[in-house]
Design a protein around this motif. Sequence first.
Motif, short mmCIF file in Angstrom:
data_model
loop_
_atom_site.label_atom_id
_atom_site.label_comp_id
_atom_site.label_asym_id
_atom_site.label_seq_id
_atom_site.Cartn_x
_atom_site.Cartn_y
_atom_site.Cartn_z
N ASN A 91 0.69 -1.52 0.44
CA ASN A 91 -0.30 0.05 0.14
C ASN A 91 0.65 1.43 -0.06
N SER A 92 0.36 2.44 -0.04
CA SER A 92 0.80 3.14 -0.51
C SER A 92 2.60 3.81 -1.10
N LEU A 93 2.11 2.99 -2.58
CA LEU A 93 3.68 3.08 -3.61
C LEU A 93 4.27 4.36 -3.48
N GLU A 94 5.82 4.12 -3.44
CA GLU A 94 6.50 4.98 -4.15
C GLU A 94 6.87 4.58 -5.23
N PRO A 95 7.30 5.58 -6.25
CA PRO A 95 8.22 5.31 -6.93
C PRO A 95 9.51 4.65 -6.35
#
Length: 127
Positions: free
Chosen positions: A83-87
Amino acid sequence: QVQLVESGGGSVQTGGSLRLSCAASGFTASSNCMAWFRQAPGKEREGVVGIDSDGSTSYADSVKGRFTISQDNTKNTLYLQMNSLEPEDTAMYYCAAGPAIVCRRGSRLSPTDFGSWGQGTQVTVSS
C-alpha cells in the motif's frame, strides 16, 4: 521439484496498491523461511520482508507500515500486500525460500541465504 511462481505485479501511480502472490510447489512453504526481495536497475537485490514458520515477520525499514506479508497454508502461497506505493518501490520483486533458521537469526535478509527463487514480477510506480 521446488518451484516458486510470482504474480500480481503491474504499474500504478504513487499512493496506489498492489498484491503480489507467490505460489510454492514441491515443498511446504510454511515450514521454511519465506521472503520477498526486490531489485531495482543498477542496484543490489534487497530483502523486503521475511516470514518465519511460526508467523513472525521482519520488515525492511523502508516498507514498514506500508507492506504486509501473509501466507495461505491451504494454498501453499505467499502474499505481499503493498500500500501507499512510492516511485522508490519500483523494482523486480522476487519470492524466495530458505531454511527456517534464516528467519530466526533476526539479522538482515541476505539473498545468499535463500536457495530457491521465483522468476520475479515487475512493479512500477509512477509519480
